[in-house]
Motif scaffolding. Sequence first.
Motif, PDB file in Angstrom:
ATOM      1  N   VAL A 265      -4.613  11.116  -1.231  1.00  9.86           N
ATOM      2  CA  VAL A 265      -4.723  10.143  -0.140  1.00  9.86           C
ATOM      3  C   VAL A 265      -4.224   8.782  -0.597  1.00  9.86           C
ATOM      4  CG1 VAL A 265      -6.370   8.871   1.282  1.00  9.86           C
ATOM      5  CG2 VAL A 265      -6.569  11.343   1.066  1.00  9.86           C
ATOM      6  N   LYS A 266      -4.593   8.412  -1.804  1.00 13.40           N
ATOM      7  CA  LYS A 266      -4.142   7.128  -2.340  1.00 13.40           C
ATOM      8  C   LYS A 266      -2.622   7.094  -2.472  1.00 13.40           C
ATOM      9  CE  LYS A 266      -4.932   4.021  -6.261  1.00 13.40           C
ATOM     10  NZ  LYS A 266      -5.628   3.866  -7.560  1.00 13.40           N
ATOM     11  N   THR A 267      -2.040   8.215  -2.906  1.00 12.52           N
ATOM     12  CA  THR A 267      -0.584   8.284  -3.040  1.00 12.52           C
ATOM     13  C   THR A 267       0.107   8.141  -1.695  1.00 12.52           C
ATOM     14  OG1 THR A 267      -0.789   9.714  -4.981  1.00 12.52           O
ATOM     15  CG2 THR A 267       1.329   9.716  -3.827  1.00 12.52           C
ATOM     16  N   PHE A 268      -0.377   8.891  -0.698  1.00 10.61           N
ATOM     17  CA  PHE A 268       0.236   8.805   0.628  1.00 10.61           C
ATOM     18  C   PHE A 268       0.075   7.416   1.233  1.00 10.61           C
ATOM     19  CE2 PHE A 268      -0.025  13.557   0.838  1.00 10.61           C
ATOM     20  CZ  PHE A 268       1.326  13.762   1.028  1.00 10.61           C
ATOM     21  N   LEU A 269      -1.055   6.788   1.006  1.00  7.61           N
ATOM     22  CA  LEU A 269      -1.261   5.446   1.546  1.00  7.61           C
ATOM     23  C   LEU A 269      -0.286   4.455   0.928  1.00  7.61           C
ATOM     24  CD1 LEU A 269      -5.165   5.243   1.685  1.00  7.61           C
ATOM     25  CD2 LEU A 269      -3.581   5.462   3.592  1.00  7.61           C
ATOM     26  N   MET A 270      -0.075   4.571  -0.364  1.00  5.38           N
ATOM     27  CA  MET A 270       0.845   3.641  -1.028  1.00  5.38           C
ATOM     28  C   MET A 270       2.283   3.878  -0.586  1.00  5.38           C
ATOM     29  SD  MET A 270      -0.668   3.336  -4.894  1.00  5.38           S
ATOM     30  CE  MET A 270       0.504   2.046  -5.245  1.00  5.38           C
ATOM     31  N   LEU A 271       2.641   5.148  -0.367  1.00  3.52           N
ATOM     32  CA  LEU A 271       3.992   5.430   0.110  1.00  3.52           C
ATOM     33  C   LEU A 271       4.196   4.947   1.537  1.00  3.52           C
ATOM     34  CD1 LEU A 271       4.745   9.015  -1.263  1.00  3.52           C
ATOM     35  CD2 LEU A 271       5.907   6.898  -1.868  1.00  3.52           C
ATOM     36  N   ALA A 272       3.133   4.973   2.333  1.00  7.76           N
ATOM     37  CA  ALA A 272       3.261   4.608   3.747  1.00  7.76           C
ATOM     38  C   ALA A 272       3.356   3.112   3.958  1.00  7.76           C
ATOM     39  CB  ALA A 272       2.076   5.160   4.538  1.00  7.76           C
ATOM     40  N   ARG A 273       2.910   2.310   3.005  1.00 10.79           N
ATOM     41  CA  ARG A 273       2.939   0.859   3.189  1.00 10.79           C
ATOM     42  C   ARG A 273       4.361   0.344   3.005  1.00 10.79           C
ATOM     43  NH1 ARG A 273      -1.933   0.876  -0.220  1.00 10.79           N
ATOM     44  NH2 ARG A 273      -3.751   0.649   1.120  1.00 10.79           N
ATOM     45  N   ALA A 274       4.850  -0.331   3.988  1.00 15.22           N
ATOM     46  CA  ALA A 274       6.207  -0.887   3.891  1.00 15.22           C
ATOM     47  C   ALA A 274       6.251  -2.069   2.943  1.00 15.22           C
ATOM     48  CB  ALA A 274       6.700  -1.302   5.278  1.00 15.22           C
ATOM     49  N   GLN A 275       5.184  -2.834   2.881  1.00 14.85           N
ATOM     50  CA  GLN A 275       5.109  -3.986   1.994  1.00 14.85           C
ATOM     51  C   GLN A 275       3.829  -3.857   1.188  1.00 14.85           C
ATOM     52  OE1 GLN A 275       5.149  -7.347   4.562  1.00 14.85           O
ATOM     53  NE2 GLN A 275       7.350  -7.226   4.949  1.00 14.85           N
ATOM     54  N   ARG A 276       3.980  -3.837  -0.124  1.00  9.60           N
ATOM     55  CA  ARG A 276       2.806  -3.712  -0.982  1.00  9.60           C
ATOM     56  C   ARG A 276       3.022  -4.521  -2.248  1.00  9.60           C
ATOM     57  NH1 ARG A 276       5.385   1.246  -1.209  1.00  9.60           N
ATOM     58  NH2 ARG A 276       6.275   1.799  -3.220  1.00  9.60           N
ATOM     59  N   ASP A 277       1.945  -4.988  -2.802  1.00  9.91           N
ATOM     60  CA  ASP A 277       1.977  -5.718  -4.066  1.00  9.91           C
ATOM     61  C   ASP A 277       1.516  -4.757  -5.146  1.00  9.91           C
ATOM     62  OD1 ASP A 277       1.902  -7.406  -6.158  1.00  9.91           O
ATOM     63  OD2 ASP A 277       0.462  -8.830  -5.309  1.00  9.91           O
ATOM     64  N   GLU A 278       2.466  -4.171  -5.876  1.00  7.04           N
ATOM     65  CA  GLU A 278       2.114  -3.135  -6.839  1.00  7.04           C
ATOM     66  C   GLU A 278       1.249  -3.676  -7.961  1.00  7.04           C
ATOM     67  OE1 GLU A 278       5.071  -0.569  -8.238  1.00  7.04           O
ATOM     68  OE2 GLU A 278       6.113  -0.384  -6.350  1.00  7.04           O
ATOM     69  N   GLY A 279       1.514  -4.906  -8.336  1.00  6.79           N
ATOM     70  CA  GLY A 279       0.740  -5.446  -9.446  1.00  6.79           C
ATOM     71  C   GLY A 279      -0.722  -5.591  -9.104  1.00  6.79           C
ATOM     72  N   ALA A 280      -1.030  -5.839  -7.807  1.00  6.32           N
ATOM     73  CA  ALA A 280      -2.420  -6.053  -7.423  1.00  6.32           C
ATOM     74  C   ALA A 280      -3.090  -4.768  -6.981  1.00  6.32           C
ATOM     75  CB  ALA A 280      -2.490  -7.091  -6.303  1.00  6.32           C
ATOM     76  N   VAL A 281      -2.326  -3.805  -6.433  1.00  7.28           N
ATOM     77  CA  VAL A 281      -2.924  -2.609  -5.847  1.00  7.28           C
ATOM     78  C   VAL A 281      -2.903  -1.439  -6.816  1.00  7.28           C
ATOM     79  CG1 VAL A 281      -2.742  -0.951  -3.967  1.00  7.28           C
ATOM     80  CG2 VAL A 281      -2.318  -3.381  -3.534  1.00  7.28           C
ATOM     81  N   ALA A 282      -1.750  -1.190  -7.429  1.00  2.27           N
ATOM     82  CA  ALA A 282      -1.574   0.016  -8.231  1.00  2.27           C
ATOM     83  C   ALA A 282      -2.020  -0.228  -9.666  1.00  2.27           C
ATOM     84  CB  ALA A 282      -0.117   0.447  -8.209  1.00  2.27           C
ATOM     85  N   SER A 283      -2.768   0.719 -10.198  1.00  6.35           N
ATOM     86  CA  SER A 283      -3.136   0.660 -11.607  1.00  6.35           C
ATOM     87  C   SER A 283      -1.945   1.083 -12.453  1.00  6.35           C
ATOM     88  CB  SER A 283      -4.333   1.569 -11.873  1.00  6.35           C
ATOM     89  OG  SER A 283      -4.021   2.911 -11.520  1.00  6.35           O
TER      90      SER A 283
END
Length: 436
Positions: A265-283
């Motif tokens: 679920v976490k993977t699909f959510l991250m792929l679905a976001r058009a704009q994301r801050d990887e440094g703040a969201v992704a470990s």
Amino acid sequence: MEFKQSLAQRIIIAFALMSAFVAGAFAFGIVATVHLVEERLISAVLGGDLQRLLLMDSVSDWSHRPRPDQLFYFSGGRDDFALPKDLRHLDPGFHEVFRDQLSYHAMVEIVDGRRYVLLQDQSDFEERERVLFAVVVVGFVLSLALAVFLGWVLARKVMAPVIRLARQVRHRDQLLGLAPPLAPDYAADEVGQLAVAFDATLGRLRDALTRERLFTSDVSHELRTPLMVLATSCELLLENTKLDDRARAQVERIARASEEMRELVKTFLMLARAQRDEGAVASQATLKEVADDLLGVWRDTIEQKGLQLYYSAGAAGSVLYNATFLQAVMGNLLRNAAHYTERGFIRLTLEPSGFMVEDSGVGIPEEQREAMFQPFVRGGEKRGEGLGLGLSLVQRICDDQCWIVSLTAMTPNGCRFHVDLSHGRSQLTDRDEIIG
């Protein structure tokens, strides 16, 4: 017919071709007209000169030719007036003859059975033709150059609003809900109609993105909560000392499935976001850390099938990657290997900038390898209840992270999946340098 040139190049080419056609036709017409008119004038002049010679009273008068560039011959003539053999076959009328590498215009008449021939050197005529031809060629080239220049100027002027519209459409701010419409900035012409069409399409795209954001928010809330309940319940059950080994194994299986679902679920959510801050969201994690965690999950499953699990981590680097995405890619490849391998081995090899997953399973025919990364495509040996989304998810993640995944065959059977992380790593490094 498919055109490879840009629209501006097509405009320039169209101007050049049109100018070449018009200028070429005009030049050909000029040359042909001048040549025809001059020949008729020369024919008339030669005919008049020949008539004047024939009207003279005596042969002695013929020695005084009207012009020094003319030669006069007749049948039965003597000395300079003797008719050469190469002129005796000429019929009455106007001709063009060549003698001693020189060209002449000839007028022939037959009077009382005697043939009279008057020749005139056409060197001056040929010189005028050469000058005319040079002028026409220069004019043709200049007209082509002018057409190309005018086409370039017009193409820049015509394409300017199109280029500006394309630049505005490409700008990522157009996907924001508060982005202004494009059509008011353009006239009510073809470009304006294109801007209206883009406004309508971008509007539908914004609506779709809004619905997707709402969906991802709902998924994040609605799925994470029950998954957390499952994980907590499993932890409480595992603390119960009264569970027998079989029940404990089932609870552990539920816990692992719940954790896999949470990561998925976490993977699909991250792929679905058009704009994301990887440094703040992704470990972030190294390649070896992710591999060690996944082997802890899959080792028992693989060995329970009687397969040999080989793991080589000596060449792994210390570069940090998106832990969620890397875990999803490596986990799906290990799951795929375990699913389609009945005997033999599974090997995970870490490299300085990537990894390989090899197996001795049924393999994938060469003609099906490219299609295996498409959604809902499964191998020829369909097993279990999978939907064929694992390798598709791997491809989507690799595309998103600029990683490269490739599939080759093992000898005598099996598959080798190689994932190259170097391109994604360099891209993230460049991004960090820009931000810094």
